[in-house]
Motif scaffolding. Structure first.
Motif, short mmCIF file in Angstrom:
data_model
loop_
_atom_site.label_atom_id
_atom_site.label_comp_id
_atom_site.label_asym_id
_atom_site.label_seq_id
_atom_site.Cartn_x
_atom_site.Cartn_y
_atom_site.Cartn_z
N ARG A 116 51.49 -10.71 -26.31
CA ARG A 116 52.67 -9.85 -26.40
C ARG A 116 52.35 -8.55 -25.66
NH1 ARG A 116 55.09 -7.79 -32.11
NH2 ARG A 116 54.50 -9.94 -32.66
N PRO A 117 53.31 -7.98 -24.92
CA PRO A 117 53.05 -6.68 -24.28
C PRO A 117 52.58 -5.66 -25.31
CG PRO A 117 55.10 -7.61 -23.44
CD PRO A 117 54.65 -8.50 -24.57
N LYS A 118 51.59 -4.88 -24.94
CA LYS A 118 50.98 -3.95 -25.89
C LYS A 118 52.01 -2.97 -26.45
CE LYS A 118 46.91 -1.02 -26.48
NZ LYS A 118 45.70 -0.45 -25.83
N GLN A 119 52.98 -2.57 -25.64
CA GLN A 119 53.97 -1.60 -26.11
C GLN A 119 54.91 -2.17 -27.15
OE1 GLN A 119 53.65 -2.75 -23.04
NE2 GLN A 119 55.62 -3.28 -22.09
N ARG A 120 54.92 -3.49 -27.31
CA ARG A 120 55.79 -4.11 -28.31
C ARG A 120 55.08 -4.39 -29.63
NH1 ARG A 120 58.42 -9.25 -26.00
NH2 ARG A 120 59.25 -9.27 -28.14
N LEU A 121 53.81 -4.07 -29.73
CA LEU A 121 53.10 -4.14 -31.00
C LEU A 121 53.48 -2.93 -31.85
CD1 LEU A 121 49.60 -5.19 -29.62
CD2 LEU A 121 51.19 -6.67 -30.87
N PHE A 122 53.61 -3.10 -33.15
CA PHE A 122 54.05 -2.01 -34.01
C PHE A 122 53.27 -2.01 -35.32
CE2 PHE A 122 56.66 -5.67 -34.92
CZ PHE A 122 56.77 -5.68 -36.30
N ASP A 123 53.17 -0.84 -35.94
CA ASP A 123 52.46 -0.66 -37.22
C ASP A 123 51.05 -1.24 -37.15
OD1 ASP A 123 54.71 0.53 -38.27
OD2 ASP A 123 55.45 -1.28 -39.26
N MET A 124 50.30 -0.80 -36.15
CA MET A 124 48.97 -1.36 -35.89
C MET A 124 47.84 -0.43 -36.35
SD MET A 124 49.60 -4.30 -34.43
CE MET A 124 48.17 -4.79 -33.46
N GLU A 125 48.14 0.56 -37.17
CA GLU A 125 47.16 1.58 -37.52
C GLU A 125 45.91 0.99 -38.17
OE1 GLU A 125 50.32 1.62 -38.37
OE2 GLU A 125 51.19 3.31 -37.25
N MET A 126 46.06 -0.05 -38.99
CA MET A 126 44.91 -0.56 -39.72
C MET A 126 43.88 -1.23 -38.81
SD MET A 126 46.32 -3.98 -41.74
CE MET A 126 44.80 -4.09 -42.69
N PHE A 127 44.29 -1.58 -37.58
CA PHE A 127 43.38 -2.24 -36.65
C PHE A 127 42.63 -1.24 -35.77
CE2 PHE A 127 46.94 -5.30 -37.35
CZ PHE A 127 46.23 -6.18 -38.14
N LYS A 128 42.92 0.04 -35.92
CA LYS A 128 42.21 1.14 -35.25
C LYS A 128 42.18 0.92 -33.74
CE LYS A 128 39.68 2.33 -39.41
NZ LYS A 128 38.36 2.57 -40.05
N ASP A 129 41.01 1.02 -33.12
CA ASP A 129 40.91 0.96 -31.65
C ASP A 129 40.80 -0.49 -31.18
OD1 ASP A 129 40.97 3.75 -31.45
OD2 ASP A 129 38.81 3.87 -31.80
N TYR A 130 41.87 -1.23 -31.37
CA TYR A 130 41.85 -2.64 -31.00
C TYR A 130 41.93 -2.81 -29.48
CZ TYR A 130 46.94 -2.07 -30.56
OH TYR A 130 48.19 -1.66 -30.20
N ARG A 131 41.45 -3.96 -29.02
CA ARG A 131 41.57 -4.30 -27.61
C ARG A 131 42.83 -5.13 -27.38
NH1 ARG A 131 35.42 -6.28 -25.96
NH2 ARG A 131 34.34 -5.14 -27.61
N TRP A 132 43.24 -5.20 -26.13
CA TRP A 132 44.43 -5.98 -25.77
C TRP A 132 44.16 -6.75 -24.50
CZ3 TRP A 132 47.50 -6.11 -21.42
CH2 TRP A 132 48.70 -6.85 -21.54
#
Length: 342
Positions: A39-55
């Motif tokens: 999924r395009p990174k800009q369409r991910l939402f409420d991702m705070e719990m995953f911290k500095d995730y990679r894409w």
């Protein structure tokens, strides 16, 4: 212990599983990094719990009006980008790769000889679920798309010895808000929004909360259209009188456990959703609709409420099994989990 957790982000069910499993992994003292693709990174939402995730780009399917668009899916594939992403992902610092049907991490682990575990609904499709014969090519296709040395499929019942119950975030019963009108929760992301709204408006005596890819809340007669939210949506799932959705595994699982009646529409051309629909119908846990017929909607609306369908919570056992190096067999792990009570 340090693991890299690859998550297929095409649908929210995969991300929901990661949200449910992460606290148990952390309780076992496991350090977890994440990579999301599909999924395009800009369409991910409420991702705070995953911290500095990679894409990574990964692979996904294109859809239009409730169907998989095969030509558009093939056109948007970028195999050379996928090859570069796999080649450039160094997993040598990790003890284990966990993949929720995410292909970049899965193939990086395979190429670099790192132990990999697959945990996803798709790994269950290697079996003839609910008596439906699995397509001959499906087992191979699943293993090629996101290979793993050990595969943990998830299912709604202990039909096969190596399938686990769904991983769902724990929920607490919510107090009834006497000022709120009873409502039906609707989530049909692969359908045309205007078509869904017009369909729901044909039952004006019922109130619907429709979650969709919109920027702000708006109301259209008896339909409240809300932006996607990992906070508001679970609360509405607990309060609603029923759920209308595609037959994705994650949301259907949450509705079953919460005791919500289900009206489902498969994404045409998506084999996992076809298997999910077949299984739910055979279990008597859902009704199906194929077109936006007001008759089908009204018939379901007047059906009685469903009973909760409890299942064991596998998160702690899976996290402990990973921490111990996956020594026990998958069948033994599954048997231990199914003996629990959620």
């Amino acid at each position: 212990m340090k693991i890299l957790y690859g998550v297929q982000a095409t649908g929210n069910g995969h991300i929901t599983r990661a949200r449910a499993l992460l606290p148990s992994l952390q309780q076992q003292g496991i350090e977890v990094d994440f990579l999301f693709s599909g999924r395009p990174k800009q369409r991910l939402f409420d991702m705070e719990m995953f911290k500095d995730y990679r894409w990574a780009r990964g692979f996904t399917f294109a859809t239009a009006k409730g169907k998989v668009n095969t030509l558009a899916t093939l056109t948007q594939l970028q195999p050379w980008q996928f090859y570069r992403d796999v080649s450039q992902l160094d997993v040598s610092d990790y003890d284990l790769i966990l993949t929720d049907f995410e292909p970049v991490t899965a193939w990086a682990a395979k190429r670099q000889g790192i132990l990999s575990v697959g945990l996803a609904r798709q790994y269950a499709l290697r079996y003839p679920l609910a008596g439906q014969q699995s397509a001959r090519w499906l087992k191979t296709a699943v293993s090629i798309f996101a290979p793993a040395k050990l595969m943990l499929g998830v299912h709604w019942c202990p039909e096969f010895p190596s399938l686990l119950p769904p991983l769902l975030a724990p929920v607490s019963p919510l107090p009834v808000d006497g000022s709120e009108l009873p409502f039906i929760l609707v989530y049909l992301p692969f359908e045309q929004l205007s078509a869904v709204v017009n369909w729901l408006k044909q039952c004006p005596s019922w109130h619907f909360k429709l979650y969709a890819n919109v920027n702000a809340l708006r109301t259209d007669d008896n339909v409240t259209i809300l932006p996607l939210s990992r906070h508001a949506f679970p609360a509405d799932l607990q309060r609603c009188r029923g759920v209308i959705c595609n037959s994705g595994f994650g949301l259907c699982s949450e509705a079953l456990v919460a005791g919500k009646k289900l009206l489902i529409k498969s994404l045409q051309g998506q084999i996992e959703q076809a298997y999910n629909t077949f299984t739910l119908l055979k279990m008597g846990k859902a009704q199906q609709f194929k077109t936006f017929s007001p008759e089908a909607l009204l018939n379901w609306l007047y059906q009685p409420a469903a009973e909760p369908f409890p299942m064991p919570d596998p998160a702690t056992a899976v996290a402990r099994w990973l921490k111990q190096g996956c020594v026990d067999t998958v069948s033994d792990l599954a048997a231990t989990i199914w003996q629990q009570q959620r």
